[in-house]
Design a protein around this motif. Structure first.
Motif, mmCIF file in Angstrom:
data_model
loop_
_atom_site.group_PDB
_atom_site.id
_atom_site.type_symbol
_atom_site.label_atom_id
_atom_site.label_comp_id
_atom_site.label_asym_id
_atom_site.label_seq_id
_atom_site.Cartn_x
_atom_site.Cartn_y
_atom_site.Cartn_z
ATOM 1 N N GLU A 1 -9.757 6.541 -1.999
ATOM 2 C CA GLU A 1 -9.596 6.013 -0.651
ATOM 3 C C GLU A 1 -8.238 5.346 -0.449
ATOM 4 O O GLU A 1 -7.599 5.509 0.586
ATOM 5 N N LYS A 2 -7.795 4.592 -1.455
ATOM 6 C CA LYS A 2 -6.625 3.752 -1.238
ATOM 7 C C LYS A 2 -5.965 3.433 -2.577
ATOM 8 O O LYS A 2 -6.636 3.308 -3.602
ATOM 9 N N VAL A 3 -4.639 3.320 -2.544
ATOM 10 C CA VAL A 3 -3.868 2.869 -3.701
ATOM 11 C C VAL A 3 -2.962 1.716 -3.236
ATOM 12 O O VAL A 3 -2.236 1.848 -2.257
ATOM 13 N N VAL A 4 -3.045 0.609 -3.946
ATOM 14 C CA VAL A 4 -2.260 -0.573 -3.599
ATOM 15 C C VAL A 4 -1.466 -1.008 -4.828
ATOM 16 O O VAL A 4 -2.032 -1.169 -5.918
ATOM 17 N N LEU A 5 -0.178 -1.181 -4.642
ATOM 18 C CA LEU A 5 0.673 -1.667 -5.723
ATOM 19 C C LEU A 5 0.706 -3.189 -5.685
ATOM 20 O O LEU A 5 1.057 -3.788 -4.656
ATOM 21 N N VAL A 6 0.321 -3.812 -6.783
ATOM 22 C CA VAL A 6 0.379 -5.267 -6.898
ATOM 23 C C VAL A 6 1.709 -5.594 -7.576
ATOM 24 O O VAL A 6 1.821 -5.656 -8.790
ATOM 25 N N GLU A 7 2.729 -5.770 -6.757
ATOM 26 C CA GLU A 7 4.071 -5.961 -7.281
ATOM 27 C C GLU A 7 4.241 -7.310 -7.961
ATOM 28 O O GLU A 7 5.125 -7.474 -8.803
ATOM 29 N N ARG A 8 3.401 -8.248 -7.591
ATOM 30 C CA ARG A 8 3.450 -9.565 -8.234
ATOM 31 C C ARG A 8 2.070 -10.191 -8.162
ATOM 32 O O ARG A 8 1.409 -10.135 -7.123
ATOM 33 N N MET A 9 1.614 -10.755 -9.257
ATOM 34 C CA MET A 9 0.316 -11.415 -9.279
ATOM 35 C C MET A 9 0.342 -12.556 -10.273
ATOM 36 O O MET A 9 1.214 -12.627 -11.142
ATOM 37 N N ARG A 10 -0.600 -13.457 -10.113
ATOM 38 C CA ARG A 10 -0.716 -14.629 -10.983
ATOM 39 C C ARG A 10 -2.113 -14.668 -11.571
ATOM 40 O O ARG A 10 -3.095 -14.495 -10.859
ATOM 41 N N GLU A 11 -2.198 -14.896 -12.866
ATOM 42 C CA GLU A 11 -3.488 -14.974 -13.540
ATOM 43 C C GLU A 11 -3.568 -16.283 -14.305
ATOM 44 O O GLU A 11 -2.661 -16.630 -15.062
ATOM 45 N N ARG B 1 0.837 -1.197 0.000
ATOM 46 C CA ARG B 1 0.000 0.000 0.000
ATOM 47 C C ARG B 1 0.875 1.251 0.000
ATOM 48 O O ARG B 1 1.882 1.317 0.701
ATOM 49 N N VAL B 2 0.464 2.241 -0.797
ATOM 50 C CA VAL B 2 1.186 3.511 -0.870
ATOM 51 C C VAL B 2 0.202 4.650 -0.625
ATOM 52 O O VAL B 2 -1.015 4.450 -0.584
ATOM 53 N N SER B 3 0.734 5.834 -0.464
ATOM 54 C CA SER B 3 -0.110 6.998 -0.199
ATOM 55 C C SER B 3 -0.912 7.372 -1.439
ATOM 56 O O SER B 3 -0.482 7.160 -2.576
ATOM 57 N N VAL B 4 -2.082 7.953 -1.189
ATOM 58 C CA VAL B 4 -2.918 8.456 -2.276
ATOM 59 C C VAL B 4 -2.333 9.781 -2.756
ATOM 60 O O VAL B 4 -1.882 10.602 -1.953
ATOM 61 N N PRO B 5 -2.286 10.029 -4.073
ATOM 62 C CA PRO B 5 -1.811 11.332 -4.562
ATOM 63 C C PRO B 5 -2.556 12.473 -3.876
ATOM 64 O O PRO B 5 -3.782 12.433 -3.740
ATOM 65 N N SER B 6 -1.825 13.474 -3.424
ATOM 66 C CA SER B 6 -2.400 14.540 -2.597
ATOM 67 C C SER B 6 -3.563 15.257 -3.269
ATOM 68 O O SER B 6 -4.511 15.682 -2.594
ATOM 69 N N ASP B 7 -3.537 15.381 -4.583
ATOM 70 C CA ASP B 7 -4.609 16.098 -5.282
ATOM 71 C C ASP B 7 -5.919 15.321 -5.323
ATOM 72 O O ASP B 7 -6.960 15.901 -5.663
ATOM 73 N N PHE B 8 -5.882 14.046 -4.965
ATOM 74 C CA PHE B 8 -7.077 13.218 -5.105
ATOM 75 C C PHE B 8 -7.479 12.544 -3.794
ATOM 76 O O PHE B 8 -8.247 11.571 -3.811
ATOM 77 N N GLU B 9 -7.011 13.050 -2.670
ATOM 78 C CA GLU B 9 -7.319 12.417 -1.393
ATOM 79 C C GLU B 9 -8.804 12.462 -1.062
ATOM 80 O O GLU B 9 -9.314 11.613 -0.328
ATOM 81 N N GLY B 10 -9.519 13.445 -1.584
ATOM 82 C CA GLY B 10 -10.948 13.531 -1.306
ATOM 83 C C GLY B 10 -11.791 12.574 -2.124
ATOM 84 O O GLY B 10 -12.971 12.357 -1.808
#
Length: 290
Positions: free
Chosen positions: A34-44, A22-31
């Motif tokens: 809600e949340k930004v999550v980096l999926v550094e690895r995933m399987r499909e 999880r990383v911080s939400v860009p300051s211009d869009f905090e309103g």
């Protein structure tokens, strides 16, 4: 299950198949975000179980309701296995603030606009003989999330090093109390890439999810969405009542994505629910950020 995992990255144990941060939400869009999550690895994993024409499983709200007779089987006899792909990738998950969405959908103008989309949905299914006509309507919540995913995919493809056809979307949309057994709402998008070669794990996409980079990308995407090379025709395009199309202010010059990237065949798209356009400015969710 995917939604619960992406919304709670701290509870998930990292593995070869999934790694979240999880990383911080860009300051211009905090309103609004809600949340930004980096999926550094995933399987499909994708399995091929049959073929369809004209009517696709995603035309139904619940894919299990797809008539079996409409699907061409893989073989003359019932198969004991199905061809599948197992690929690795990476992505960016963006969750929207429910309070901001409720405020938007509470507008009178938005209710009138939703009625037009519902009627277009009915006529689109009527032309194709899909019954009941009202079933499967995703609502304006989906139109908003889907349109946001497309502008972000187009912007990401310019900088991440992947081809546009390699970047995909997954939309998580559910209104509050839409289903009695699942009353909690969902509002989020996952922009990801999953390719069978090394392109799916280069790290170029997930690196753009850091707050400064993601904020810049969203701002650029919103700015580009305000004007289209096909305006004013594009911005004036209503949800079609002739059953031919199922999109509003959207075209190949501004919102459409490759068929391999879009989960709804470039339907339920409209720039006017994101940003002000030359046709209308009373629906934009990101009006104050553009």
């Amino acid at each position: 299950p995917e939604w619960n995992i992406l919304c709670n990255p701290e509870r998930q144990r990292s593995s070869e198949d999934l790694r979240l941060r999880r990383v911080s939400v860009p300051s211009d869009f905090e309103g609004l975000i809600e949340k930004v999550v980096l999926v550094e690895r995933m399987r499909e994993v994708r399995a091929l179980i049959g073929f369809t024409r004209i009517i696709a499983p995603e035309d139904f709200e619940d894919e299990s309701r797809t008539k079996v007779g409409k699907r061409v089987p893989m073989s003359r006899r019932n198969p004991t296995w199905a061809p599948a792909t197992d690929v690795r990738g990476e992505g960016i998950f963006v969750q929207f603030r429910e309070a901001a969405l409720q405020q938007l959908f509470g507008r009178v103008q938005m209710s009138e606009f939703a009625d037009k989309y519902l009627e277009a949905h009915r006529r689109w299914r009527r032309v194709r003989g899909i019954q009941p006509e009202e079933e499967g309507y995703p609502g304006l919540r989906y139109v908003l999330l889907h349109s946001f995913a497309h502008i972000l995919m187009r912007q990401v493809a310019l900088e991440c090093g992947y081809t546009a056809a390699s970047v995909r979307e997954r939309i998580y949309s559910r209104a509050p109390n839409q289903f009695p057994e699942r009353p909690e709402p969902m509002a989020g998008v996952l922009i990801y890439t999953a390719a069978p070669d090394s392109e799916g794990t280069l790290g170029g996409l997930v690196a753009l999810g850091e707050p400064d980079d993601l904020g810049r990308l969203i701002q650029s995407a919103l700015r580009d969405a305000q004007l289209c090379a096909s305006d004013p025709l594009c911005s004036e395009h209503p949800p079609s009542f002739d059953g031919i199309t199922l999109h509003g202010a959207a075209c190949h010059a501004c919102l459409f994505a490759p068929e391999t990237s879009c989960e709804r065949g470039n339907r339920y798209l409209d720039r006017s629910v994101l940003v002000p356009t030359v046709e209308r400015d009373d629906l934009a969710f990101f009006a104050s950020e553009t």
